[in-house]
Design an enzyme around this catalytic site. Sequence first.
Site, PDB file in Angstrom:
ATOM      1  N   ARG A  90       0.877  -1.178   0.000  1.00 55.64           N
ATOM      2  CA  ARG A  90       0.000   0.000   0.000  1.00 55.64           C
ATOM      3  C   ARG A  90       0.911   1.222   0.000  1.00 55.64           C
ATOM      4  NH1 ARG A  90      -5.157  -0.655   1.916  1.00 55.64           N
ATOM      5  NH2 ARG A  90      -5.555   1.173   0.610  1.00 55.64           N
ATOM      6  N   GLN A 186     -16.035   1.127   5.189  1.00 54.73           N
ATOM      7  CA  GLN A 186     -15.323   1.140   6.464  1.00 54.73           C
ATOM      8  C   GLN A 186     -16.027   2.005   7.501  1.00 54.73           C
ATOM      9  OE1 GLN A 186     -13.811   1.753   3.409  1.00 54.73           O
ATOM     10  NE2 GLN A 186     -11.620   1.275   3.497  1.00 54.73           N
ATOM     11  N   ASP A 227      -3.812   9.592   6.044  1.00 55.14           N
ATOM     12  CA  ASP A 227      -2.818   8.575   5.726  1.00 55.14           C
ATOM     13  C   ASP A 227      -1.433   9.190   5.606  1.00 55.14           C
ATOM     14  OD1 ASP A 227      -4.111   5.737   4.912  1.00 55.14           O
ATOM     15  OD2 ASP A 227      -5.513   7.380   4.581  1.00 55.14           O
TER      16      ASP A 227
END
Length: 336
Positions: A90, A186, A227
């Site tokens: 990722r 999510q 992130d």
Amino acid sequence: MTLPILADSVRLDDDGVHILDRRVFPFEREWVLCRTSEEVAVAIEDMVTQSSGPYFAALGAMVLAAREASGSADPRAYLERMGERIVATRKTNNHLRKAVAAVLSEVDKEAGGLVEAATAGARAGDELYRSRSRALGEHAAALVPDKATVLTHCWADLYLVEFVLAARRHGKEFSFFCTETRPYLQGARLTAETLAEMGADTRLITDGMGAAVLASGEVGALVTAADRVTMDGHVVNKIGTLGLAVAAEAFGVPFHAMVQAPDQAAPTGADVPIEYRDGDEVLSALGHRVAGERARGHYPAFDVTPPRFVTTVVTDRGAFEPGRLREYYAEGEANQ
């Protein structure tokens, strides 16, 4: 209070790394056993775990790699190769890089056995992430007034858990709107469930409702994880964050983005690689097709919010305006 289940969803054991399968949570509580470091890498790629979950999975993967390296001609080189493999799973979130670095750093300074050193590095990385999340939660909770309604997006993981716990330590109570967060939902399955598990008043909205909710005057703050945050204040987070941030700015709602530290390796938003996942993933939800056979999907997994739409970047060292993030490092380099 007892921590919610998602606060401890990756566990290293003698037989491998056990990962709570977030693809089916909360409907099922299934643990995926990864017996090798490569199996952990595949689990991360396949979205068995998300958000900070891959960080903890990466720590465990590096311990498995150390176990595997005992039969290698060059154990340190084997560890480095597996670390590169893990980081590549990722590429947008740099937590994986930090997890690998935490283990390799301990391996390089320990004179003892490889597995013991890797295990010590993984344990230290775990403890450091949790302590920094607690500090971050304290700083974020201080920015939001008591009784406020908070809009979230996606799943902020330990950041969100610590945000709620810190608020309660200071006598505050928040209510929440959670976006569903397509295509993996999510927000619906992880965020809303965890907030409800913690006893917080929680309402779920579809992704398309965010601007209307922000316009209603009911929301006191938009609070998400990030992130990655660049040194010039761009916030990289789950796709959909940008639209909410723009709407929040339009309707006078502050946007607080939570990240442990700004990334010195990313001076600007252009320096962050954005992961594009298979477009077919947006054509289904929870295993059920939601589009006709002739439709094609397009799936940028993250977006980049310019600093003009960000009120505050909340770190473990305090809250900063996006244009002042270099002050984060005024007291020295951050730990991993």
